[in-house]
Design a protein around this motif. Sequence first.
Motif, PDB file in Angstrom:
ATOM      1  N   LEU A 420       2.597   2.028  -5.929  1.00  0.00           N
ATOM      2  CA  LEU A 420       1.680   2.692  -7.107  1.00  0.00           C
ATOM      3  C   LEU A 420       1.086   1.792  -8.108  1.00  0.00           C
ATOM      4  O   LEU A 420      -0.415   1.442  -8.605  1.00  0.00           O
ATOM      5  CB  LEU A 420       2.162   3.831  -8.153  1.00  0.00           C
ATOM      6  N   GLU A 421       1.906   0.410  -8.646  1.00  0.00           N
ATOM      7  CA  GLU A 421       1.724  -0.590  -9.691  1.00  0.00           C
ATOM      8  C   GLU A 421       0.765  -1.585  -8.747  1.00  0.00           C
ATOM      9  O   GLU A 421      -0.138  -2.716  -9.301  1.00  0.00           O
ATOM     10  CB  GLU A 421       3.199  -1.413  -9.709  1.00  0.00           C
ATOM     11  N   GLU A 422       1.147  -1.617  -7.779  1.00  0.00           N
ATOM     12  CA  GLU A 422       0.275  -2.845  -6.739  1.00  0.00           C
ATOM     13  C   GLU A 422      -0.538  -2.611  -6.912  1.00  0.00           C
ATOM     14  O   GLU A 422      -1.467  -3.615  -6.017  1.00  0.00           O
ATOM     15  CB  GLU A 422       1.242  -2.847  -5.473  1.00  0.00           C
ATOM     16  N   ALA A 423      -0.861  -0.688  -6.875  1.00  0.00           N
ATOM     17  CA  ALA A 423      -1.982  -0.951  -6.546  1.00  0.00           C
ATOM     18  C   ALA A 423      -3.403  -0.545  -7.124  1.00  0.00           C
ATOM     19  O   ALA A 423      -3.976  -0.916  -7.363  1.00  0.00           O
ATOM     20  CB  ALA A 423      -2.694   1.036  -5.805  1.00  0.00           C
ATOM     21  N   TRP A 424      -2.714  -0.703  -8.708  1.00  0.00           N
ATOM     22  CA  TRP A 424      -3.395  -0.406  -9.881  1.00  0.00           C
ATOM     23  C   TRP A 424      -4.016  -1.433 -10.256  1.00  0.00           C
ATOM     24  O   TRP A 424      -4.779  -2.268 -10.211  1.00  0.00           O
ATOM     25  CB  TRP A 424      -2.476   0.067 -10.840  1.00  0.00           C
ATOM     26  N   GLU A 425      -2.922  -2.724 -10.226  1.00  0.00           N
ATOM     27  CA  GLU A 425      -3.015  -4.365 -10.328  1.00  0.00           C
ATOM     28  C   GLU A 425      -4.274  -4.138  -9.319  1.00  0.00           C
ATOM     29  O   GLU A 425      -5.182  -5.339 -10.090  1.00  0.00           O
ATOM     30  CB  GLU A 425      -1.487  -4.621 -10.522  1.00  0.00           C
TER      31      GLU A 425
END
Length: 603
Positions: A420-425
């Motif tokens: 999720l963090e990778e997707a958001w960034e």
Amino acid sequence: MPATVVHLLGRPRVERDGVEAPRPRGRKTWALLALLALSERPVSRERAATLLFGEADDPLGALRWTLAEARRLTGVPLRGDPLLIEPGHLTVDAVLLTTSSWVHAEAVARDGGSLLAGLSFPANPSFDAWLAAERHHLEATRAAVLREATLGRLAVGDTVGAVASARALVEAAPLDEAGHVLLVRALVESGARTQAEDAVRRCTEEFRRELGVAPSGAVHEELAVPAAPRSTHRAAGRALLDAGVAAISAGAVDVGLERLRDAVAVSHHNDDLHAEVQALCELGYALVHSVRGRDEAGATALARAVALADAAGEPELAVAAHRELGYTAFLAARYSEALRQLDHAAHLAGTSGEEAAAVAALRGACLTDLASYSEAAVALEGAVVSARAAGARRWLVWALTMSGRLHVLLEEHDLARPPLEEAWELARSTGWTSVLPWPQALLAEVDLASGAVARAEEAATHAFALGCELRDPCWEETAGRVLGLVALARGDADGARDILLDAAVRGARATDGWRFAHAEVLDTLASLAPVFPSQGLAWVVDLELIAAGGNMRELVVRAQLHRSALGQRGALEAAVSLALGIDSPALTRRLTRAGATVASPTR
């Protein structure tokens, strides 16, 4: 086709060689046949006896007698443990409806009829719960088949057949705007302009009478007559296609749609197959993604692209159309249709490249909603790998977010955070603002699970505000649900109820919204049913209708758990029975906390 046909829809009956067989002694024979024919997994003798004859002195003995009656009725051997109806021995109308393409299922869908119409089994509450869920699922499946049939017939110019299926669709789901849109489209294309205008008037009157609101503009727009393109030169078709795509990308949606419609008309006039298919695909994509409430118009264009490519012997031209038809079906919780379209797309796209990544990501999303979690994890892992290899950044964002969502549903919050963090960034760095609220809302839910309530509230508030700025009901609803959970974490049940009701209204206003996201809001609302019993049962019923209609298996189980919390007899046992085969330790923990005894699944 086997000579024995079992009709479970409408008045149950069996026909052997075209002659109706004598009716069985006892209603439980029909119940047993429905259970064996429609259960997703083989049914053990013990489970069948418990569900159908739990009140009997000798449940297994009662089952043996009923099996003998079913064998006499159908002429088909029903033996062994688990009990099986061997393929090829008979045709079951309900099975045909759920497993066949619209070409083979359309006649059954038009005939209609509820599963085991007129029969109920109040002495067997667990079976009654299973039967209610199957009825909702089959009603939704019937509507989905009729919709596919209408689109399919429109795509090949069979307007008479399209009108017949669209009328049946409106009859099956009179308050679903999509059916009215397709009926008006079919009537206009058949030349029945006056009937089309009457259909719009009746739809408007019915919506105002039953819902208190008028239908969206999509129904009226089907009456519009497209203007003739200014040029019919072959090169103009290609130029209009490029101009339309550029306009849509720049945000000039109305101009872009006009150019794309002209491109379709000019390419058709000049027999430019490749340009026409591409223009139809771009038009369908634009209608689905750029204009709220226009999924049916988009699906019509996409279905025509598929039919045109197939007729020309070049089906590979329509791989994107199959994928987009799968996407629209996914949003609407028509998962069988979605998976069929995605299978077509996968066959045409191969095993690598951007399309392969897109198809795998969508397949994983469908399987997640269906609670086939292990299969979903494999599909989403493959989607991430394919998207990275192809440099398909947007599909990578999509696959990573879906992977994180899967872990959130399984309460594997530590595993959810990295994707999720990778997707958001990645979405932020690429300027894909329209999707940012989605991973951010899910990250807020992960923060909440770790006890970081203030951080969760800040992230969910930002996601909600951005969703409102984007005017995207899906993200407003998704983020609103997390804000409701934040209120619950602070012990504010009244505040949580108000936030969740607002989120549900926001999601319901989108005729082409994500049905699963709406069902999740209703599930969270239904968890408050014991606190607000005067409202709670209605929330549970609304959840059941959506979850069972889409075969969202875990949410069907949760609905029974909510009924159990309200004190309904047999609901906990029904939840345990319906949870069989769902590979989720988190769901097992829910059942255990509710007081059930269940074996822990392995993943």
